[in-house]
Write a protein that holds these residues in place. Structure first.
Motif, mmCIF file in Angstrom:
data_model
loop_
_atom_site.group_PDB
_atom_site.id
_atom_site.type_symbol
_atom_site.label_atom_id
_atom_site.label_comp_id
_atom_site.label_asym_id
_atom_site.label_seq_id
_atom_site.Cartn_x
_atom_site.Cartn_y
_atom_site.Cartn_z
ATOM 1 N N TYR A 149 0.845 -1.189 0.000
ATOM 2 C CA TYR A 149 0.000 0.000 0.000
ATOM 3 C C TYR A 149 0.882 1.240 0.000
ATOM 4 N N ASN A 150 0.311 2.368 -0.430
ATOM 5 C CA ASN A 150 1.068 3.617 -0.308
ATOM 6 C C ASN A 150 0.618 4.357 0.946
ATOM 7 N N SER A 151 1.151 5.553 1.161
ATOM 8 C CA SER A 151 0.861 6.292 2.388
ATOM 9 C C SER A 151 -0.598 6.723 2.492
ATOM 10 N N ALA A 152 -1.323 6.730 1.352
ATOM 11 C CA ALA A 152 -2.739 7.094 1.354
ATOM 12 C C ALA A 152 -3.633 5.869 1.420
ATOM 13 N N SER A 200 -3.916 7.843 -6.662
ATOM 14 C CA SER A 200 -3.498 8.987 -5.859
ATOM 15 C C SER A 200 -2.781 10.051 -6.657
#
Length: 236
Positions: A149-152, A200
């Motif tokens: 996953y990314n930070s969002a 994103s």
């Protein structure tokens, strides 16, 4: 006199052309994992992200990696049926646990990032048996690790695919990568949560409408045109 009256028009159109030339190009598509829910044997784009959705026992969830021209109107559906019985037939029910049928579609080679390739051609199916309050993300993690996953909280990779990237915009769609007849959908993903959003990297002006600078330019053209007409009539 008429030449002087036309001068504001010439200047106005020059300003408008400059705005059009300098306006940033909108992304033509995105490369990302989409999240789906099976309803009545059909795939429906999920209205929640996998980290917040808590599917009931007997649910069918789908994940598809693809390049979509417009995340708000088109996305490639999983290429396997949303059939709980077919996926979980060999997994007996256990008290205190729920069964979730999963379809993981890694997409087609044309949609893969440069230097990468789908780990398998056909969609993968699995029957996850998880706690009653488990999320879709937990069910997916049981059957298709590792996840990234990314930070969002955007789902970037399933079973380590793709190795890099996360919902990046794709400017060149001349090859129409997905070419999936099932790609059309009516669900508007603007209601998505952070775990299954529009990619994103999407620019703010991705609604297909004119940019603010363009609208300002059009208003300026109209105002100057009206002034030019009024000035030319006055000088007559």
């Amino acid at each position: 006199m008429r030449r002087r009256g036309l001068t504001p028009l010439v200047l106005a159109f020059g300003v408008l052309l400059t705005l059009l030339a300098s306006a940033p190009a909108l992304a033509a598509g995105y490369r990302y994992w989409s999240f789906w829910e099976g309803t009545g044997g059909q795939w429906q784009y999920a209205t929640q992200g996998p980290s917040t959705a808590r599917p009931a026992d007997g649910s069918v969830l789908g994940f598809r990696f693809s390049v979509s021209k417009d995340a708000a109107a088109e996305a490639a559906k999983p290429r396997a049926a949303a059939d709980f019985a077919a996926v979980c037939a060999g997994t007996p029910a256990v008290e205190g646990r729920k069964r979730i049928a999963l379809v993981v579609d890694f997409g087609v080679p044309a949609d893969a990032p440069a230097g990468d390739a789908p780990p398998q051609d056909a969609p993968r199916t699995a029957c996850a048996q998880v706690a009653p309050d488990a999320t879709a993300a937990e069910a997916l993690a049981q059957a298709a690790k590792p996840l990234r996953y990314n930070s969002a909280a955007l789902l970037c990779a399933v079973s380590g695919y793709p190795k890099q990237g996360c919902g990046e915009p794709i400017a060149d769609t001349a090859q129409e990568p997905s070419a999936d007849p099932s790609a059309k959908r009516s669900t508007d993903p603007s209601t998505e949560t952070s775990a299954n959003p529009k990619p994103s990297a999407e620019p703010e002006a991705e609604d297909g409408g004119p940019s603010t600078s363009l609208l300002v330019g059009l208003v300026a053209v109209a105002a100057l045109a009206a002034a030019a007409v009024w000035q030319s009539r006055r000088r007559r």
